[in-house]
Scaffold this motif. Structure first.
Motif, short mmCIF file in Angstrom:
data_model
loop_
_atom_site.label_atom_id
_atom_site.label_comp_id
_atom_site.label_asym_id
_atom_site.label_seq_id
_atom_site.Cartn_x
_atom_site.Cartn_y
_atom_site.Cartn_z
N PRO A 225 0.75 -1.39 0.64
CA PRO A 225 -0.46 0.06 -0.43
C PRO A 225 0.62 1.15 0.10
CG PRO A 225 0.32 -0.83 2.35
CD PRO A 225 1.33 -1.71 1.44
N TYR A 228 0.75 6.56 4.16
CA TYR A 228 0.50 8.26 4.56
C TYR A 228 1.20 8.75 5.69
CZ TYR A 228 -2.13 7.88 0.42
OH TYR A 228 -3.53 7.30 -0.49
N LYS A 322 0.08 5.43 8.40
CA LYS A 322 -1.22 5.44 7.80
C LYS A 322 -0.93 4.57 6.10
CE LYS A 322 -4.04 8.11 10.74
NZ LYS A 322 -5.50 6.65 10.97
N ILE A 323 -2.01 3.27 5.92
CA ILE A 323 -1.65 3.26 4.53
C ILE A 323 -3.62 3.66 3.85
CG2 ILE A 323 -0.56 1.69 4.68
CD1 ILE A 323 -3.10 -0.41 4.88
N ALA A 324 -4.03 4.86 4.34
CA ALA A 324 -5.23 5.20 3.93
C ALA A 324 -5.04 7.13 3.42
CB ALA A 324 -6.67 4.81 4.14
N PRO A 325 -5.44 7.77 2.50
CA PRO A 325 -5.22 8.98 2.51
C PRO A 325 -6.16 10.01 3.29
CG PRO A 325 -6.56 9.04 1.20
CD PRO A 325 -5.81 7.47 1.60
N GLY A 328 -9.58 8.64 4.37
CA GLY A 328 -10.09 7.44 3.93
C GLY A 328 -9.97 6.56 5.16
N ASN A 329 -9.98 5.56 5.14
CA ASN A 329 -9.74 4.63 6.26
C ASN A 329 -9.04 3.24 6.25
OD1 ASN A 329 -10.85 5.91 8.79
ND2 ASN A 329 -12.59 6.45 7.93
N ALA A 330 -8.53 2.50 7.01
CA ALA A 330 -7.78 1.16 6.27
C ALA A 330 -7.69 0.17 7.58
CB ALA A 330 -6.44 1.52 5.83
N ASP A 331 -7.85 -0.59 7.49
CA ASP A 331 -7.97 -2.01 9.04
C ASP A 331 -5.97 -2.44 8.72
OD1 ASP A 331 -8.29 -3.65 10.32
OD2 ASP A 331 -9.49 -4.95 9.17
N GLY A 347 0.11 -0.72 7.74
CA GLY A 347 -1.28 0.10 8.61
C GLY A 347 -1.40 0.23 10.16
#
Length: 370
Positions: A225, A228, A322-325, A328-331, A347
């Motif tokens: 990924p 971020y 983080k791995i989402a901007p 966004g949200n990520a697990d 993440g």
């Protein structure tokens, strides 16, 4: 070329927990850590909170591993005499407009198995914390605080007692996936490189896990990924703490809002805020600017109106991997390659500390056939 069964890259709290789990299963484990000691990045720059598991989507890894990890962590603290306190926390709605969000958190908490979480009226919350101002609150008695450094020392001791070896000041600078495992180049503090062939490589690089994965030729690029970086600044309170529990506002985009946490000595600190960073390549600037505290006063006074002027002092900062901007949200993401010759953990932000023992058990299960 040196050979090893399992190479763990990164000696943060998750890397230490995974190393401990694998070593206690009888695996040969070597840990490569680019810093001179364990836990010198994200693991030592957080709130040191043992989260209950309220916020995360039901069925997600964050929800499952947080609840499981919380229970395991409390038991481990008792077993290894690690300083902690189950102090509880209040999540507060500071206006009538937030009551719907508070009710949604209450429902989410129960869906995640946190049945001890209860809704409080303003009068009930203020009876528990007289300095508090709110329209309503949630009580989470399962939330606590921990001495994260003592915890990491215990994990490392357990791992070493089970035979794991640690190489500090040793950075993995690249590698290649082969039929026999992952061959990597490890650079020490003198600039000397050593080639190591790992039957299995576990990437616990935290902030730098995606970059490390991209430096290894032959890994599936689509499984890596984009990173971020969300910096969080903390400020300490000059003077005695006004609360005996942690106080959290209703969450905001990118984080849990400017909340009040306590350390084991009773010192209050506020944070973190959310400061998105661009173009982070080699290092992070952890400087806490005094002027950022100006925005804290308004946020804190929404639930503690008596906050004195000029009472916040820069404390420290951390960065969420983080791995989402921002929108966004990520697990949590566990990505494998080549019949589990490689396992990348991406993440692993909050509740990574709380979930660390459960994350380790999950990773060990994934790696049981490697």
């Amino acid at each position: 070329m040196d050979k090893v069964d399992c190479l763990v890259v990164g000696a943060g709290v998750v890397g230490l927990a995974i190393t401990r789990a694998l070593a206690q299963l009888g695996r040969e484990v070597l840990v490569a850590e680019k810093h001179q000691d364990a836990g010198m990045e994200t693991s030592s720059r957080n709130s040191e909170v043992i989260h209950a598991g309220l916020y995360y989507p039901t069925g997600s890894l964050k929800a499952h591993l947080c609840v499981e990890g919380r229970n395991s962590l409390y038991a481990y603290c008792e077993e290894r005499h690690i300083p902690y306190r189950r102090c509880g926390k209040l999540i507060v709605a500071t206006s009538e407009t937030q009551l719907e969000k508070l009710a949604a958190i209450h429902a989410q908490a129960h869906a995640n198995g946190c049945h001890e979480v209860t809704m409080l009226t303003a009068v009930q919350a203020q009876a528990m914390e007289p300095a508090l101002s709110c329209a309503a609150a949630l009580s989470s008695p399962g939330t606590g605080i921990i001495d994260s450094h003592a915890y990491m020392l215990a994990l490392r001791a357990d791992a070493e007692n089970a035979g794991a070896l640690f190489a500090f000041d040793s950075e993995v600078v690249g590698g290649i996936a082969t039929a026999d495992g992952i061959a990597v180049w490890v650079c020490d503090g003198t600039g000397q490189e050593t080639e190591v062939l790992a039957k299995t490589l576990i990437n616990c690089g935290g902030l730098w896990a995606p970059r490390l994965a991209r430096s290894i030729a032959g890994l599936n690029a689509e499984s890596i990924p984009p990173p971020y970086f969300a910096k969080g600044n903390y400020y300490s309170l000059a003077g005695p703490a006004p609360f005996s529990r942690l106080i959290y506002p209703v969450p905001e985009t990118g984080g849990l809002g400017v909340h009040l946490t306590l350390d084991l000595a009773g010192q209050a600190r506020f944070g973190p805020d959310v400061e998105w960073l661009d173009n982070v390549d080699e290092a992070v600037d952890y400087t806490v600017e005094p002027t950022r505290a100006d925005k804290f006063y308004c946020a804190i006074r929404a639930y503690w109106p008596q906050l004195p002027d000029a009472s916040l002092q820069p404390a420290y900062a951390g960065v969420r991997p983080k791995i989402a901007p921002p929108d966004g949200n990520a697990d949590f993401l566990f990505a494998s390659h080549g019949n589990l010759r490689y396992l990348g953990l991406y993440g692993i932000e909050s509740p990574g500390l709380t979930a660390s023992l459960a994350i380790a058990a999950h990773a060990a299960k994934l790696l049981s056939h490697s």
